[in-house]
Motif scaffolding. Structure first.
Motif, PDB file in Angstrom:
ATOM      1  N   SER A  43      64.479  -3.127  38.713  1.00 36.53           N
ATOM      2  CA  SER A  43      63.154  -3.435  38.174  1.00 36.53           C
ATOM      3  C   SER A  43      62.153  -2.394  38.654  1.00 36.53           C
ATOM      4  O   SER A  43      62.374  -1.687  39.642  1.00 36.53           O
ATOM      5  CB  SER A  43      62.706  -4.823  38.637  1.00 36.53           C
ATOM      6  N   ILE A  45      59.448  -3.083  40.060  1.00 37.02           N
ATOM      7  CA  ILE A  45      59.013  -3.548  41.383  1.00 37.02           C
ATOM      8  C   ILE A  45      59.950  -2.998  42.453  1.00 37.02           C
ATOM      9  O   ILE A  45      59.502  -2.493  43.486  1.00 37.02           O
ATOM     10  CB  ILE A  45      58.963  -5.092  41.448  1.00 37.02           C
ATOM     11  N   ILE A  75      57.518  -3.196  33.368  1.00 39.57           N
ATOM     12  CA  ILE A  75      56.780  -4.459  33.385  1.00 39.57           C
ATOM     13  C   ILE A  75      56.160  -4.650  32.011  1.00 39.57           C
ATOM     14  O   ILE A  75      55.266  -3.902  31.617  1.00 39.57           O
ATOM     15  CB  ILE A  75      55.692  -4.446  34.471  1.00 39.57           C
ATOM     16  N   ILE A  79      57.867 -10.307  30.439  1.00 39.16           N
ATOM     17  CA  ILE A  79      58.279 -10.462  31.839  1.00 39.16           C
ATOM     18  C   ILE A  79      57.152 -11.075  32.658  1.00 39.16           C
ATOM     19  O   ILE A  79      57.368 -11.990  33.450  1.00 39.16           O
ATOM     20  CB  ILE A  79      58.725  -9.104  32.435  1.00 39.16           C
ATOM     21  N   VAL A  80      55.935 -10.582  32.442  1.00 40.97           N
ATOM     22  CA  VAL A  80      54.781 -11.113  33.169  1.00 40.97           C
ATOM     23  C   VAL A  80      54.579 -12.590  32.837  1.00 40.97           C
ATOM     24  O   VAL A  80      54.354 -13.421  33.723  1.00 40.97           O
ATOM     25  CB  VAL A  80      53.508 -10.293  32.875  1.00 40.97           C
ATOM     26  N   TYR A 102      58.875 -12.041  39.671  1.00 37.44           N
ATOM     27  CA  TYR A 102      59.006 -10.954  38.696  1.00 37.44           C
ATOM     28  C   TYR A 102      60.481 -10.625  38.490  1.00 37.44           C
ATOM     29  O   TYR A 102      60.951 -10.481  37.370  1.00 37.44           O
ATOM     30  CB  TYR A 102      58.240  -9.718  39.170  1.00 37.44           C
ATOM     31  N   TYR A 103      61.196 -10.512  39.582  1.00 40.53           N
ATOM     32  CA  TYR A 103      62.622 -10.170  39.548  1.00 40.53           C
ATOM     33  C   TYR A 103      63.392 -11.194  38.706  1.00 40.53           C
ATOM     34  O   TYR A 103      64.148 -10.832  37.807  1.00 40.53           O
ATOM     35  CB  TYR A 103      63.120 -10.135  40.995  1.00 40.53           C
ATOM     36  N   ASN A 106      63.041 -11.139  34.858  1.00 38.86           N
ATOM     37  CA  ASN A 106      63.873 -10.166  34.142  1.00 38.86           C
ATOM     38  C   ASN A 106      65.171 -10.809  33.661  1.00 38.86           C
ATOM     39  O   ASN A 106      65.672 -10.476  32.598  1.00 38.86           O
ATOM     40  CB  ASN A 106      64.207  -8.964  35.033  1.00 38.86           C
TER      41      ASN A 106
END
Length: 122
Positions: A43, A45, A75, A79-80, A102-103, A106
């Motif tokens: 990702s 992140i 991003i 996803i958000v 966030y992870y 996905n």
């Protein structure tokens, strides 16, 4: 070797690249021989967390080179949105983290398998 794409978390990649880590051998064996490097995605992140961990310019160049061998998932709005839903649901949990939400978001969007240390028991 796996045919599915697998998203790997930051701690997994640190163990994969750092030969001083206790889990290095096991992690390297899983990524190289079971998952396959071509099937590993990370990702944005994770990419940022790895870059922030550089101690100097030489290490930053090395990390960038290592990261470039994987596909990075950016991003996006979906996803958000998924991450926000997870935050609303799990924000009071003791092991809550923004990066974790966030992870996980996905997984929902792309239907990846996941490789992170908490779920693999390494």
């Amino acid at each position: 070797m796996a045919t599915n794409k697998v998203i790997c978390d930051t701690d997994v990649l640190i163990d994969y690249w750092n030969t001083n880590e206790v889990r290095h051998v096991a992690t390297k064996q899983i990524i190289d021989n079971i998952i396959g490097r071509n099937n590993v995605w990370i990702s944005a992140i994770t990419q940022m967390e790895l870059l922030v961990g550089a101690f100097n310019k030489a290490e930053l160049v090395k990390i960038n080179k290592n990261i470039s061998t994987f596909t990075v998932i950016g991003i996006g709005d979906e996803i958000v949105s998924n991450a926000v839903q997870l935050i609303k649901h799990y924000s009071l949990s003791p092991r809550f983290s923004l990066a974790g939400c966030y992870y996980c978001s996905n997984f929902y969007r792309i239907r990846f398998e996941a490789f992170y240390l908490q779920c693999k028991g390494l």
